[in-house]
Design an enzyme around this catalytic site. Structure first.
Site, PDB file in Angstrom:
ATOM      1  N   ILE A 467       0.534 -48.232  18.997  1.00 40.02           N
ATOM      2  CA  ILE A 467       0.847 -48.420  17.576  1.00 40.02           C
ATOM      3  C   ILE A 467       1.169 -47.074  16.910  1.00 40.02           C
ATOM      4  O   ILE A 467       1.031 -46.918  15.697  1.00 40.02           O
ATOM      5  CB  ILE A 467      -0.288 -49.147  16.834  1.00 40.02           C
ATOM      6  CG1 ILE A 467      -1.601 -48.359  16.910  1.00 40.02           C
ATOM      7  CG2 ILE A 467      -0.498 -50.530  17.418  1.00 40.02           C
ATOM      8  CD1 ILE A 467      -2.723 -48.972  16.066  1.00 40.02           C
ATOM      9  N   GLY A 468       1.611 -46.132  17.752  1.00 41.54           N
ATOM     10  CA  GLY A 468       1.923 -44.796  17.267  1.00 41.54           C
ATOM     11  C   GLY A 468       0.873 -43.781  17.659  1.00 41.54           C
ATOM     12  O   GLY A 468       0.981 -42.598  17.330  1.00 41.54           O
ATOM     13  N   THR A 469      -0.159 -44.225  18.389  1.00 40.74           N
ATOM     14  CA  THR A 469      -1.291 -43.364  18.712  1.00 40.74           C
ATOM     15  C   THR A 469      -1.034 -42.450  19.903  1.00 40.74           C
ATOM     16  O   THR A 469      -1.754 -41.476  20.086  1.00 40.74           O
ATOM     17  CB  THR A 469      -2.520 -44.235  19.018  1.00 40.74           C
ATOM     18  OG1 THR A 469      -2.140 -45.254  19.961  1.00 40.74           O
ATOM     19  CG2 THR A 469      -3.015 -44.932  17.763  1.00 40.74           C
ATOM     20  N   ILE A 630     -11.171 -34.592  25.354  1.00 48.34           N
ATOM     21  CA  ILE A 630      -9.907 -34.808  24.639  1.00 48.34           C
ATOM     22  C   ILE A 630      -8.773 -34.775  25.677  1.00 48.34           C
ATOM     23  O   ILE A 630      -8.490 -33.733  26.270  1.00 48.34           O
ATOM     24  CB  ILE A 630      -9.680 -33.738  23.554  1.00 48.34           C
ATOM     25  CG1 ILE A 630     -10.887 -33.673  22.609  1.00 48.34           C
ATOM     26  CG2 ILE A 630      -8.397 -34.037  22.782  1.00 48.34           C
ATOM     27  CD1 ILE A 630     -11.199 -34.965  21.881  1.00 48.34           C
ATOM     28  N   PRO A 633      -4.795 -32.849  23.181  1.00 52.98           N
ATOM     29  CA  PRO A 633      -5.106 -32.275  21.871  1.00 52.98           C
ATOM     30  C   PRO A 633      -3.996 -32.461  20.842  1.00 52.98           C
ATOM     31  O   PRO A 633      -4.269 -32.482  19.635  1.00 52.98           O
ATOM     32  CB  PRO A 633      -5.324 -30.784  22.181  1.00 52.98           C
ATOM     33  CG  PRO A 633      -5.594 -30.720  23.641  1.00 52.98           C
ATOM     34  CD  PRO A 633      -4.827 -31.847  24.256  1.00 52.98           C
ATOM     35  N   THR A 635      -1.640 -35.170  20.531  1.00 55.11           N
ATOM     36  CA  THR A 635      -1.686 -36.513  19.946  1.00 55.11           C
ATOM     37  C   THR A 635      -3.046 -36.756  19.296  1.00 55.11           C
ATOM     38  O   THR A 635      -3.152 -37.476  18.306  1.00 55.11           O
ATOM     39  CB  THR A 635      -1.412 -37.585  21.012  1.00 55.11           C
ATOM     40  OG1 THR A 635      -2.353 -37.446  22.083  1.00 55.11           O
ATOM     41  CG2 THR A 635      -0.009 -37.460  21.557  1.00 55.11           C
ATOM     42  N   GLN A 639      -3.987 -37.941  15.385  1.00 51.64           N
ATOM     43  CA  GLN A 639      -4.888 -39.020  14.982  1.00 51.64           C
ATOM     44  C   GLN A 639      -5.839 -38.559  13.878  1.00 51.64           C
ATOM     45  O   GLN A 639      -6.062 -39.269  12.898  1.00 51.64           O
ATOM     46  CB  GLN A 639      -5.684 -39.505  16.192  1.00 51.64           C
ATOM     47  CG  GLN A 639      -4.889 -40.374  17.143  1.00 51.64           C
ATOM     48  CD  GLN A 639      -4.507 -41.693  16.487  1.00 51.64           C
ATOM     49  OE1 GLN A 639      -5.337 -42.563  16.283  1.00 51.64           O
ATOM     50  NE2 GLN A 639      -3.253 -41.833  16.143  1.00 51.64           N
ATOM     51  N   LYS A 702     -14.045 -40.419  24.016  1.00 49.49           N
ATOM     52  CA  LYS A 702     -14.446 -41.247  22.881  1.00 49.49           C
ATOM     53  C   LYS A 702     -13.225 -41.374  21.968  1.00 49.49           C
ATOM     54  O   LYS A 702     -12.364 -40.501  21.951  1.00 49.49           O
ATOM     55  CB  LYS A 702     -15.606 -40.605  22.115  1.00 49.49           C
ATOM     56  CG  LYS A 702     -16.885 -40.445  22.936  1.00 49.49           C
ATOM     57  CD  LYS A 702     -17.961 -39.745  22.110  1.00 49.49           C
ATOM     58  CE  LYS A 702     -19.251 -39.566  22.890  1.00 49.49           C
ATOM     59  NZ  LYS A 702     -20.279 -38.855  22.098  1.00 49.49           N
ATOM     60  N   GLU A 706     -10.496 -43.787  14.505  1.00 51.31           N
ATOM     61  CA  GLU A 706     -11.310 -44.057  13.325  1.00 51.31           C
ATOM     62  C   GLU A 706     -12.144 -42.873  12.860  1.00 51.31           C
ATOM     63  O   GLU A 706     -12.386 -42.708  11.657  1.00 51.31           O
ATOM     64  CB  GLU A 706     -12.251 -45.247  13.604  1.00 51.31           C
ATOM     65  CG  GLU A 706     -11.689 -46.593  13.218  1.00 51.31           C
ATOM     66  CD  GLU A 706     -10.907 -47.268  14.334  1.00 51.31           C
ATOM     67  OE1 GLU A 706     -10.394 -48.367  14.117  1.00 51.31           O
ATOM     68  OE2 GLU A 706     -10.799 -46.698  15.439  1.00 51.31           O
TER      69      GLU A 706
END
Length: 739
Positions: A467-469, A630, A633, A635, A639, A702, A706
């Site tokens: 979704i663009g992530t 990570i 880093p 992308t 976020q 992780k 959000e």
């Protein structure tokens, strides 16, 4: 030497396709002889349709049909047939089911014509007479009717611990306040759309804007009585969703219905105004009471929330779990009640429950810090928790203190004066605020498939979404590193319901879930390649075990004897030039249940408030994030940056305004629904704090989607208080509230 792709800031592998227009979004697929559907929405919030006159629309040459509740085909309308993977408890909405109107802008007809322009004009000619009934959309006025749901969509609020009321009464310092935020809407750039095409063999092909193609597949197969294998859903690119694409929306059902009846392809694209007719972050009111000692130790925390829901589903979020996650206190009591209104069911919106609950809790904690006269960062350190008290479990990893240290150092927090209104430049009041947050690190079951071609090209697939992530990119990185192949030799496929099973793309669990499946299937492929090598004459790998073999630079070799190697291309020749395939499913390990797993953030914010005008500008943000390993880093930073921008909008601008007289959201476009633009967004310093977690999932990752937003909103609110001395507890913080 093996190249480490994970941890590297790789460019998006789909970047060129997106900027050149090669990437196709749902409404852009060119389907021959497609007809166009335009939705007609109700103008009332509650009542019945007495008469719906479609004759004027049908009289226009080129109008193919107008579908309403009066002429729609007969289907099985059981609740279970219309529930999806993200459905809350209750009876899901079914388009064109009956003459009943349950919310304003409810879809009541679909006009289908040869061209979009004709369908849009014909939709204006549909005449509807209503029998209006009194509606209730005023959230605050209906708090008296709040109720506890029988079933919860998400986590049931934790049971009380200790004696929260008694400890509050005995506390030396007390705080009791109410915190409110209004409804908000997702507003992704890409509107929701669907194209449906029935094949001659009775099979259905659908292009849909969705965060999980297999969710749409399940929904359609149940609603239309089809075998899942006869429904093919495609969604390779999604132009933002933020939760709005977790559930199949009504344009999907209507496009499929029309295509089936007309026996031709039908496209339905919702307008920006119609995007406000389904799902939103619910209006929420929270009452928080805190008791503390003069030394700044929490002695009682009570957190009670009220959230809106529809009349037909009980939508509930994890609003009140956060006191037990974020702080140590032996006396806690929380609850969450719902207020049923004549609106569409709310919908998960970036960090659902977390954005809401942490906003209120972190402002309340800041208020209590000021009551004790203790620096807000120091107050949090004094109430730091090493366990998740809500679950009674230790954390699988927690580097929050390091987030505090690095974030405060980068921001210069030690130079902050405690007193409000004590920092000023000209007529600009300067405020520094901070907050911290968490988001649960979950792993879901997911499957993946790999195909290694005779040319040494690796294709990896799973039915997840991007979704663009950056899903395309990160999965390619994981596969390339695991297999020791150049990144350009790896292709990742997603957004197709025929691919291996994947969970919805949401909840910040995609890399943890699908990424772990990608790693596992690549390891399975390695075992298959080892078996091929062992069949070779005089093979140095004859007695080797999988853990004794490594892959790098397109080669397989013995880890302890790198000279004993063979190229993957040579191995494939042993397979008679045929590709080697593998498929695997990764499930969460039982060991994970012994721990509580969260990503953590500490956000530091500077604001400037015009002393005369009350205008607020966020001028500096430092966000320190502890989120395990990570993978990318670059992308990952995007976020967190996106979450920061959203937190600014949450705090200062976003507000969907309900006209309770009409029962309708009124500012339903991007002209009147305010969002941050570049001028509102300062340079943001993002710190990824090193964190190793060997429990959370095989990759040690992780989610980042959000965690980037949850602590930004309260940090801004706390900074505004520091600048002005005025504590604003109802969002958004607009100049009228300051003046």
């Amino acid at each position: 030497m093996k190249e480490n792709y994970t941890g590297a800031p790789a460019n998006r592998v789909d970047g060129r396709a997106k900027v050149t227009g090669e990437a196709k979004y749902t409404a852009e697929f060119d389907i021959p002889e497609v007809a166009y559907g335009v939705v007609v929405n109700s103008s009332i919030a509650k009542g019945k349709i007495k008469r719906i006159d479609t004759s004027a629309a049908l009289a226009l040459p080129g109008v193919l049909q107008v579908f309403t509740h009066e002429n729609r085909p007969g289907y099985t309308w059981l609740d279970s047939h219309y529930q999806d993977e993200d459905s809350p408890p209750g009876s899901p909405f079914r388009p064109l089911y009956s003459k009943e109107i349950m919310f304003s802008m409810q879809p009541i007809a679909l006009v289908v014509a040869e061209t979009f322009e004709l369908a849009r004009y014909a939709a204006l000619l549909v005449q509807v007479d209503y029998e209006m009934q009194p509606h209730e959309t005023d959230f605050k006025a209906n708090l008296k009717d709040a109720y506890r749901p029988k079933k919860y969509k998400s986590t049931k609020p934790p049971e009380p611990r200790g004696d929260a009321e008694g400890a509050y009464d005995q506390a030396a310092l007390k705080l009791k306040e109410t915190y409110i935020h209004p409804p908000q809407h997702h507003n992704p750039m890409e509107m929701h759309a669907a194209i449906a095409k029935w094949d001659e063999d009775g099979k259905l092909t659908v292009y849909d804007k969705i965060q999980g193609v297999q969710n749409s597949q399940k929904y359609l197969s149940n609603a239309f009585g089809l075998k899942p294998d006869d429904v093919h859903v495609i969604s390779p690119f999604v132009g933002g969703a933020f939760g709005s694409g977790l559930r199949p929306q009504y344009q999907l059902f209507l496009a499929v219905l029309a295509a089936r009846e007309l026996k031709r392809a039908v496209k339905v694209v919702l307008t920006r105004q119609q995007m406000f007719s389904f799902g939103h972050r619910p209006n929420t009111l929270q009452e928080i009471s805190i008791g503390a000692s003069t030394e700044g130790k929490l002695e009682s925390v009570q957190h009670h929330a009220y959230g809106e829901t529809s009349r037909f589903e009980d939508y509930h979020e994890d609003v009140v779990i956060w006191p037990g996650v974020l702080y140590h206190c032996d006396n806690m009591k929380v609850s969450h009640q719902l207020v049923g209104l004549d609106v569409y069911t709310p919908l998960d919106m970036r960090a659902p429950g977390g954005s809401t609950g942490i906003f209120a809790l972190e402002i309340a904690i800041d208020e209590m810090a000021y009551k004790t006269g203790i620096d807000p960062l120091e107050f949090r350190l004094r109430n730091y928790t090493t366990t998740d008290q809500s679950k009674g479990l230790p954390h699988s990893s927690k580097e929050l203190k390091e987030c505090y240290r690095q974030g405060a150092e980068r921001f210069g927090w030690d130079k902050r004066s405690m007193a409000p209104r004590s920092m000023k430049e000209g007529n600009q009041l300067i405020g520094w605020g901070m907050a911290h947050g968490a988001w649960e690190a979950k792993q879901q079951e997911a499957s993946a498939k790999v195909v290694l071609s005779p040319e040494g090209k690796l294709t990896v697939s799973s039915a997840t979404a991007d979704i663009g992530t950056g899903t395309y990119t990160v999965m390619s990185q994981i596969a390339a590193e695991t297999m020791g192949l150049p990144l350009e030799n790896v292709t990742f496929l997603l957004g197709d319901s025929t691919l291996p099973k994947s969970p919805l793309e949401g909840g910040s669990w995609t890399v943890a879930s699908v990424g772990s499946a990608v790693k596992l299937v690549c390891q399975k492929l390695q075992e298959d390649l080892l078996k091929l090598a062992q069949k070779m004459e005089n093979s140095p790998f004859k007695d080797a075990q999988p853990e004794e073999v490594s892959f790098a630079n397109g080669q397989m070799f013995l880890t302890q004897a790198p000279a004993s190697s063979i190229s993957l291309l040579a191995l494939l020749q042993q397979n008679e030039g045929k590709p080697v395939e593998a498929e695997a499913t990764q499930k969460p390990e039982k060991e994970q249940k012994k721990y509580s797993s969260y990503s953590h953030s500490a956000t530091f914010v500077e604001v400037q408030v015009d002393e005369d005008l009350g205008t607020i500008k966020v001028t500096r943000v430092v966000s320190a994030i502890a989120a395990g390993r990570i993978i990318n880093p670059k992308t990952g930073r995007s976020q967190i940056l996106g979450g920061t921008v959203w937190g600014i909008g949450f705090a200062l601008q976003e507000h969907t305004v309900m006209d309770n007289h009409l029962g309708r959201f009124m500012n339903h476009d991007l002209d009147k629904y305010h969002l941050p633009v570049n001028a509102d967004t300062p340079a943001t310093d993002i710190i990824f704090v090193e964190e190793k977690d060997e429990v959370v999932n095989p990759l040690g990752v992780k989610g980042l989607g959000e965690i980037g937003i949850v602590s930004v909103t309260p940090a801004i609110a706390n900074a505004v208080f520091h600048a002005t001395g005025k504590r604003i507890r109802e969002l958004p913080i607009t100049l009228d509230k300051l003046l």
